[in-house]
Scaffold this motif. Structure first.
Motif, PDB file in Angstrom:
ATOM      1  N   ASN A  84       0.978  -1.072   0.026  1.00  0.00           N
ATOM      2  CA  ASN A  84       0.047   0.079  -0.017  1.00  0.00           C
ATOM      3  C   ASN A  84       1.120   1.288  -0.004  1.00  0.00           C
ATOM      4  O   ASN A  84       2.011   0.996  -0.046  1.00  0.00           O
ATOM      5  N   GLY A  85       0.318   2.304  -0.070  1.00  0.00           N
ATOM      6  CA  GLY A  85       0.870   3.661   0.021  1.00  0.00           C
ATOM      7  C   GLY A  85       2.123   3.647   1.069  1.00  0.00           C
ATOM      8  O   GLY A  85       3.236   4.348   0.828  1.00  0.00           O
ATOM      9  N   ASN A  86       1.695   3.585   2.293  1.00  0.00           N
ATOM     10  CA  ASN A  86       2.711   3.490   3.351  1.00  0.00           C
ATOM     11  C   ASN A  86       3.588   2.368   3.576  1.00  0.00           C
ATOM     12  O   ASN A  86       4.817   2.487   4.260  1.00  0.00           O
ATOM     13  N   ASN A  89       1.368  -2.299   4.777  1.00  0.00           N
ATOM     14  CA  ASN A  89       0.081  -3.194   4.436  1.00  0.00           C
ATOM     15  C   ASN A  89      -0.016  -3.279   3.117  1.00  0.00           C
ATOM     16  O   ASN A  89       0.921  -2.905   2.211  1.00  0.00           O
ATOM     17  N   THR A  91      -2.093  -3.762  -0.871  1.00  0.00           N
ATOM     18  CA  THR A  91      -3.379  -3.350  -1.476  1.00  0.00           C
ATOM     19  C   THR A  91      -3.665  -4.609  -2.303  1.00  0.00           C
ATOM     20  O   THR A  91      -2.856  -5.361  -3.053  1.00  0.00           O
ATOM     21  N   SER A  93      -5.824  -5.840  -5.347  1.00  0.00           N
ATOM     22  CA  SER A  93      -6.280  -5.511  -6.539  1.00  0.00           C
ATOM     23  C   SER A  93      -6.837  -6.730  -7.197  1.00  0.00           C
ATOM     24  O   SER A  93      -6.297  -7.370  -8.193  1.00  0.00           O
ATOM     25  N   LYS A 161       4.580   0.228  -4.050  1.00  0.00           N
ATOM     26  CA  LYS A 161       3.746   0.859  -3.062  1.00  0.00           C
ATOM     27  C   LYS A 161       2.545   2.022  -3.731  1.00  0.00           C
ATOM     28  O   LYS A 161       2.848   3.026  -4.222  1.00  0.00           O
ATOM     29  N   SER A 162       1.459   1.496  -3.655  1.00  0.00           N
ATOM     30  CA  SER A 162       0.183   2.182  -3.963  1.00  0.00           C
ATOM     31  C   SER A 162      -0.914   1.766  -3.528  1.00  0.00           C
ATOM     32  O   SER A 162      -1.371   0.566  -3.377  1.00  0.00           O
ATOM     33  N   ASP A 163      -1.831   2.759  -3.297  1.00  0.00           N
ATOM     34  CA  ASP A 163      -3.035   2.404  -2.636  1.00  0.00           C
ATOM     35  C   ASP A 163      -4.190   2.288  -3.644  1.00  0.00           C
ATOM     36  O   ASP A 163      -5.187   1.757  -3.376  1.00  0.00           O
ATOM     37  N   SER A 164      -3.885   2.607  -5.091  1.00  0.00           N
ATOM     38  CA  SER A 164      -4.678   2.345  -5.978  1.00  0.00           C
ATOM     39  C   SER A 164      -4.820   1.024  -6.317  1.00  0.00           C
ATOM     40  O   SER A 164      -3.858   0.174  -6.390  1.00  0.00           O
ATOM     41  N   VAL A 165      -6.207   0.626  -6.792  1.00  0.00           N
ATOM     42  CA  VAL A 165      -6.375  -0.916  -6.940  1.00  0.00           C
ATOM     43  C   VAL A 165      -6.065  -1.062  -8.440  1.00  0.00           C
ATOM     44  O   VAL A 165      -6.278  -2.338  -9.100  1.00  0.00           O
TER      45      VAL A 165
END
Ligand code: HEM
Ligand SMILES: *[C@@H]1O[C@H](CO)[C@@H](O)[C@H](O)[C@H]1NC(C)=O
Ligand SMILES: *[C@@H]1O[C@H](CO)[C@@H](O)[C@H](O)[C@H]1NC(C)=O
Length: 413
Positions: A84-86, A89, A91, A93, A161-165
Motif C-alpha cells: 500500500n501507499g505507506n 500493509n 493493496t 487488486s 507502493k500504491s493505494d490504487s487498486v
C-alpha cells in the motif's frame, strides 16, 4: 514420456491450520511464495458464498504477486497483491486476465482484506475473502471439485507502493498453473481461516475465532490432497514455445513443400541432389523444433496430458526422420542403375506428401496451446494460419497438376 511428466511436478504442503482446512502450496522453485485456499463448509454445500485466499511472500523483493482462478491467464479471476501507499500493509487488486494486456482492474469483485494481512519482518501477507468468486465474467469455480485450475505469477523487484487498486504493473518473471483439490480445502465456518490461533496460546483472544466443531480441529490430511503445481512460463519456456512454433510452421508450410516441389522445378541435373540436401537440412531444423516441443510437453503434461498434437507430431517427425531420407536415397540409387522409378519412389513420394500434410494440420492444432503461459498468439493468427496452409496445399496440388499436364503435352508421340 509417460513417466517424464513427473519431472514437471513439484509440490509442497506447508501448513494446515486448525480453523478450516487449507490447501497451501509453493510454486516450483519459488519457495518464498506460498498460496493458500480455504472453502468454508457452507460455501461448498450451497455452491455460493465466500472463499478465502492467502498470498504470502517471505521476501519483500517482489514488485507484485498474484493468484487467480482459471486455466490460463486469459479470462481468469485474479487477485493481485502489492504494497500500500505507506508500505506497511498490502493493496489487493482484483483483476480479470486479458489476452494481450496486463490484467485490468475488476470493479465487480467483492474482496475484503482481513486481519493478519500486512508487511512486516520481511514478509508480505494478504489474507483475502472474496464474496462473489464462485462465478465471474469469464468463468466459474467448481468448489466441490478435487482438481481445479489456478494461475499464479510473480514479478521480482522493488515492491510497488500504491493505494490504487489499478496500479500499472509490468509483466511477471515467472507464472504457471496449479491444480488444487478443493475438497481438501473445504472446512470451517466463514471466519478468517488464516489467523493463527496457535495451540500454545491458551488464552482465547478477543476475536470470536472459536473452533468448537470437531472436524475443524483436524488438520487436513495432506496425504491425498497435494496440489499439483506446474511451472508453465518462465522467460525461457516462453522463448522455447515461440521458437518451437516458428520452426515447425516454417518447415511444414514453407520449406518441406517448396523443396518437395523443387524436385520437379529445379534444373533436372541438379534437382535430386539439391532436393535431397535441402530436405535433410529442413529435417535437421524439424528435429530441433521437435526437441523443443518435447521439452515443453514435459512441462505441460500434468495439465494437458498428451493430446493429438503431441501424438501426431511424434508420428510425423519419426516417419520423416526414419523413412524419408532412406527411401529417397534408395530411389535415387535405383534410378541411377535402372533409369526408372522403383517402389521406393512411390513410397517416398506418398509418405512425404502425407507427412507434410499431417504436419501442416498439426501445426494448426498447436495453436490450442497459445495463451498457456504468457505467450499469446494474436487473435487472427489461427485464421491466418488456416488460410495460408490452405493456399499452400492448394498451390502444391495445382503445381503438380500443371506439371503433369505440361509433361503430357510435351511428350512427343
Ligand atoms: C525429410 C526429408 C525428405 C522429404 C520430406 C522429402 C519429400 C519428398 C516429396 C514430398 C517428394 C514428392 C514430390 C511430389 O509431390 O511429387 C519427394 C520426391 C523425391 N525425393 Fe524426397 N524428401 C526428403 C528427402 C530426400 C532425400 C534425402 C533424397 C535423396 C536424394 C530424396 C530423393 C527424392 C527423389 C528421387 C524424389 C522423386 C521421387 C518421385 O519420382 O516422385 N528425397 N521427396
Ligand atoms: C492491514 O489491513 C487489514 C484490513 O484493513 C487489517 O485487518 C490489518 O490489521 C492491517 N495490517 C496492518 C499490519 O496494519
Ligand atoms: C521477525 O523475524 C524474526 C526472525 O525471523 C523472529 O524471531 C521474530 O519473532 C519476527 N517478529 C515478528 C513480529 O514476527
Amino acid at each position: 514420456m509417460l513417466s517424464a511428466h513427473r519431472i514437471g511436478i513439484c509440490f509442497s504442503i506447508l501448513s494446515s491450520l486448525a480453523l478450516g482446512q487449507l490447501q497451501t502450496f509453493s510454486p516450483p522453485g519459488q519457495n518464498k511464495i506460498t498460496y493458500s485456499i480455504n472453502i468454508p463448509d457452507q460455501t461448498a454445500s450451497s455452491g455460493s458464498g465466500p472463499i478465502f485466499i492467502q498470498l504470502k511472500s517471505t521476501t519483500i523483493d517482489i514488485e507484485w504477486f498474484a493468484f487467480g482462478e482459471g486455466t490460463r491467464m486469459q479470462g481468469s479471476n485474479i487477485f493481485l497483491v502489492y504494497g500500500n501507499g505507506n508500505g506497511n500493509n498490502v493493496t489487493v487488486s482484483p483483476r480479470l486476465g486479458g489476452a494481450y494486456v496486463e490484467p485490468l482492474y475488476n470493479s465487480k469483485a467483492q474482496v475484503t482484506l482481513l486481519d493478519g494481512s500486512g508487511i512486516s519482518n520481511g514478509t508480505v501477507t494478504a489474507n483475502i475473502r472474496c464474496d462473489n468468486c464462485i462465478t465471474w465474467s469469464g468463468g466459474k469455480e467448481d468448489v466441490t471439485s478435487s482438481s481445479t485450475s489456478w494461475v499464479w505469477a510473480v514479478k521480482y523487484g522493488k515492491l510497488i507502493k500504491s493505494d490504487s487498486v489499478s496500479a500499472t504493473i509490468s509483466q511477471h518473471d515467472v507464472s504457471g498453473l496449479a491444480s488444487v483439490n478443493l475438497q481438501a480445502a473445504t472446512g470451517g465456518n466463514t471466519g478468517n481461516p488464516f489467523i493463527t490461533t496457535s495451540s500454545d496460546s491458551s488464552v482465547p483472544s478477543a476475536s470470536s475465532a472459536s473452533s468448537t466443531s470437531p472436524a475443524s480441529s483436524n488438520p487436513s490430511s495432506s496425504g491425498s490432497s497435494q496440489p499439483v503445481v506446474t511451472t508453465f512460463s518462465t522467460q525461457s519456456t516462453d522463448r522455447k514455445r515461440i521458437a518451437h512454433a516458428a520452426i515447425m510452421i516454417i518447415v511444414m508450410v514453407v520449406l518441406f513443400p517448396s523443396f518437395a516441389l523443387g524436385i520437379h522445378l529445379l534444373p533436372s541435373s541438379w534437382a535430386v541432389v539439391l532436393h535431397g540436401w535441402l530436405q535433410v537440412f529442413t529435417l535437421a531444423l524439424t528435429i530441433a523444433g521437435f526437441a523443443l516441443g518435447i521439452s515443453l510437453s514435459i512441462n505441460l503434461y500434468p495439465v494437458t496430458g498428451s493430446s493429438y498434437h503431441q501424438i501426431i507430431g511424434i508420428i510425423v517427425v519419426s516417419c520423416l526422420t526414419l523413412f524419408q531420407p532412406a527411401m529417397g536415397l534408395l530411389q535415387h540409387r535405383y534410378w541411377c542403375k535402372n533409369e526408372k522409378k522403383g517402389l521406393f519412389a512411390y513410397l517416398h513420394r506418398w509418405l512425404g506428401r502425407t507427412m507434410i500434410a499431417l504436419g501442416i494440420v498439426n501445426a494448426g492444432l498447436g495453436f490450442r496451446y497459445t495463451g498457456i503461459g504468457s505467450t499469446m498468439a494474436p487473435k487472427g493468427a489461427v485464421i491466418a494460419y488456416g488460410v495460408v496452409a490452405g493456399i499452400v496445399g492448394l498451390g502444391y496440388i495445382l503445381t503438380l497438376g500443371f506439371l503433369a499436364r505440361r509433361r503430357r503435352h510435351a511428350r512427343p508421340t
